[in-house]
Design a protein around this motif. Sequence first.
Motif, mmCIF file in Angstrom:
data_model
loop_
_atom_site.group_PDB
_atom_site.id
_atom_site.type_symbol
_atom_site.label_atom_id
_atom_site.label_comp_id
_atom_site.label_asym_id
_atom_site.label_seq_id
_atom_site.Cartn_x
_atom_site.Cartn_y
_atom_site.Cartn_z
ATOM 1 N N ASN A 1 -33.932 -22.236 -12.990
ATOM 2 C CA ASN A 1 -33.286 -21.648 -14.017
ATOM 3 C C ASN A 1 -32.797 -20.128 -13.854
ATOM 4 O OD1 ASN A 1 -35.579 -20.384 -14.207
ATOM 5 N ND2 ASN A 1 -35.853 -20.969 -16.303
ATOM 6 N N GLU A 2 -32.927 -19.572 -12.868
ATOM 7 C CA GLU A 2 -32.565 -18.089 -12.789
ATOM 8 C C GLU A 2 -31.823 -17.750 -11.419
ATOM 9 O OE1 GLU A 2 -34.842 -15.127 -14.599
ATOM 10 O OE2 GLU A 2 -36.180 -16.164 -14.544
ATOM 11 N N PRO A 3 -30.946 -17.018 -10.873
ATOM 12 C CA PRO A 3 -30.524 -16.563 -9.657
ATOM 13 C C PRO A 3 -31.704 -15.803 -9.129
ATOM 14 C CG PRO A 3 -29.644 -15.179 -11.203
ATOM 15 C CD PRO A 3 -30.277 -16.273 -11.935
ATOM 16 N N ARG A 4 -32.672 -16.651 -8.716
ATOM 17 C CA ARG A 4 -33.804 -16.096 -7.948
ATOM 18 C C ARG A 4 -34.362 -16.822 -6.979
ATOM 19 N NH1 ARG A 4 -37.713 -12.547 -12.114
ATOM 20 N NH2 ARG A 4 -36.140 -11.022 -12.870
ATOM 21 N N VAL A 5 -34.816 -16.390 -5.661
ATOM 22 C CA VAL A 5 -35.369 -16.873 -4.556
ATOM 23 C C VAL A 5 -36.619 -16.429 -4.141
ATOM 24 C CG1 VAL A 5 -35.014 -17.544 -2.243
ATOM 25 C CG2 VAL A 5 -32.905 -17.429 -3.605
ATOM 26 N N ALA A 6 -37.566 -17.349 -3.985
ATOM 27 C CA ALA A 6 -38.869 -16.925 -3.591
ATOM 28 C C ALA A 6 -39.215 -17.047 -2.122
ATOM 29 C CB ALA A 6 -39.938 -17.571 -4.256
ATOM 30 N N SER A 7 -39.661 -16.357 -1.308
ATOM 31 C CA SER A 7 -39.865 -16.472 0.002
ATOM 32 C C SER A 7 -41.356 -16.114 0.618
ATOM 33 C CB SER A 7 -38.847 -15.744 0.980
ATOM 34 O OG SER A 7 -39.335 -14.311 0.778
ATOM 35 N N GLY A 8 -41.743 -16.692 1.568
ATOM 36 C CA GLY A 8 -43.052 -16.375 2.353
ATOM 37 C C GLY A 8 -42.863 -15.864 3.551
ATOM 38 N N GLY A 9 -43.783 -15.850 4.122
ATOM 39 C CA GLY A 9 -43.682 -15.481 5.658
ATOM 40 C C GLY A 9 -45.087 -15.094 6.377
ATOM 41 N N ASN A 10 -44.881 -14.381 7.678
ATOM 42 C CA ASN A 10 -46.163 -14.076 8.172
ATOM 43 C C ASN A 10 -47.057 -13.113 7.624
ATOM 44 O OD1 ASN A 10 -45.217 -15.835 10.435
ATOM 45 N ND2 ASN A 10 -44.267 -14.234 11.525
ATOM 46 N N GLY A 11 -46.574 -12.339 6.805
ATOM 47 C CA GLY A 11 -47.495 -11.404 6.005
ATOM 48 C C GLY A 11 -48.053 -12.166 5.094
ATOM 49 N N ASP A 12 -48.918 -11.082 4.121
ATOM 50 C CA ASP A 12 -49.732 -11.633 2.997
ATOM 51 C C ASP A 12 -48.885 -11.446 1.674
ATOM 52 O OD1 ASP A 12 -49.601 -8.896 2.460
ATOM 53 O OD2 ASP A 12 -51.802 -8.899 2.101
ATOM 54 N N VAL A 13 -47.749 -11.292 1.902
ATOM 55 C CA VAL A 13 -46.676 -10.942 0.427
ATOM 56 C C VAL A 13 -45.642 -12.273 0.386
ATOM 57 C CG1 VAL A 13 -45.045 -9.459 -0.686
ATOM 58 C CG2 VAL A 13 -47.237 -8.723 0.492
ATOM 59 N N VAL A 14 -45.751 -12.627 -0.824
ATOM 60 C CA VAL A 14 -44.542 -13.607 -1.214
ATOM 61 C C VAL A 14 -43.670 -12.639 -2.110
ATOM 62 C CG1 VAL A 14 -44.006 -15.453 -2.736
ATOM 63 C CG2 VAL A 14 -46.166 -15.584 -1.570
ATOM 64 N N ARG A 15 -42.151 -13.014 -1.766
ATOM 65 C CA ARG A 15 -41.333 -12.007 -2.283
ATOM 66 C C ARG A 15 -40.310 -12.925 -3.364
ATOM 67 N NH1 ARG A 15 -42.379 -9.742 2.355
ATOM 68 N NH2 ARG A 15 -42.852 -7.566 2.507
ATOM 69 N N ILE A 16 -39.927 -12.403 -4.479
ATOM 70 C CA ILE A 16 -39.272 -12.928 -5.382
ATOM 71 C C ILE A 16 -37.943 -12.079 -5.328
ATOM 72 C CG2 ILE A 16 -38.520 -13.744 -7.740
ATOM 73 C CD1 ILE A 16 -41.130 -15.109 -6.633
ATOM 74 N N TRP A 17 -36.808 -12.737 -4.984
ATOM 75 C CA TRP A 17 -35.590 -11.977 -4.883
ATOM 76 C C TRP A 17 -34.493 -12.144 -5.851
ATOM 77 C CZ3 TRP A 17 -35.157 -9.128 -0.076
ATOM 78 C CH2 TRP A 17 -36.339 -9.368 0.926
ATOM 79 N N ASP A 18 -33.835 -11.198 -6.306
ATOM 80 C CA ASP A 18 -32.491 -11.426 -7.108
ATOM 81 C C ASP A 18 -31.601 -11.927 -6.055
ATOM 82 O OD1 ASP A 18 -29.928 -10.946 -8.206
ATOM 83 O OD2 ASP A 18 -31.344 -9.993 -9.847
ATOM 84 N N ALA A 19 -30.950 -13.180 -6.342
ATOM 85 C CA ALA A 19 -29.999 -13.865 -5.456
ATOM 86 C C ALA A 19 -28.733 -13.009 -5.521
ATOM 87 C CB ALA A 19 -29.909 -15.079 -5.569
ATOM 88 N N GLN A 20 -28.407 -12.384 -6.540
ATOM 89 C CA GLN A 20 -27.198 -11.888 -6.733
ATOM 90 C C GLN A 20 -27.208 -10.473 -5.970
ATOM 91 O OE1 GLN A 20 -26.906 -12.410 -11.029
ATOM 92 N NE2 GLN A 20 -25.450 -14.056 -10.769
ATOM 93 N N SER A 21 -27.981 -9.649 -6.273
ATOM 94 C CA SER A 21 -28.119 -8.217 -5.658
ATOM 95 C C SER A 21 -28.827 -8.260 -4.128
ATOM 96 C CB SER A 21 -28.871 -7.327 -6.557
ATOM 97 O OG SER A 21 -30.260 -7.787 -6.556
ATOM 98 N N GLY A 22 -29.733 -9.212 -4.090
ATOM 99 C CA GLY A 22 -30.496 -9.238 -2.660
ATOM 100 C C GLY A 22 -31.546 -8.170 -2.708
ATOM 101 N N LYS A 23 -31.897 -7.575 -3.866
ATOM 102 C CA LYS A 23 -33.104 -6.784 -4.166
ATOM 103 C C LYS A 23 -34.305 -7.550 -4.494
ATOM 104 C CE LYS A 23 -30.245 -2.890 -5.037
ATOM 105 N NZ LYS A 23 -30.277 -1.941 -5.964
#
Length: 109
Positions: A6-28
């Motif tokens: 419901n929002e322009p956001r993307v969640a990502s995981g990876g090799n580290g211990d951090v999950v990131r929530i990104w603003d899909a419009q700004s890339g931040k």
Amino acid sequence: VAWSPNEPRVASGGNGDVVRIWDAQSGKVVFALAGHGSGATSIAWSPDGRLVASGAMDGTIRLWDARSGKLLKTLTGHTQAADSMVWSPDGRYFASSSWDGTIRIWGAR
């Protein structure tokens, strides 16, 4: 990675211990959700976009408040990496699968 329903956001995981929530419009990065002791292997948004579940190499599942970034709970039960997750349509439950050959059903609240 997983898109918010419901929002322009993307969640990502990876090799580290951090999950990131990104603003899909700004890339931040909106939130950097630290807490997994090993790589985040799977991500799933709740149907209403209020919660994010993340699975890790150590088999733990973490449930996050997507609006505040607060860790709500840590779930254990898998003995190997939690590699896939999906929410029930009503958002009350989610299922996870693991390299240990199990599928678990979790209560979201």
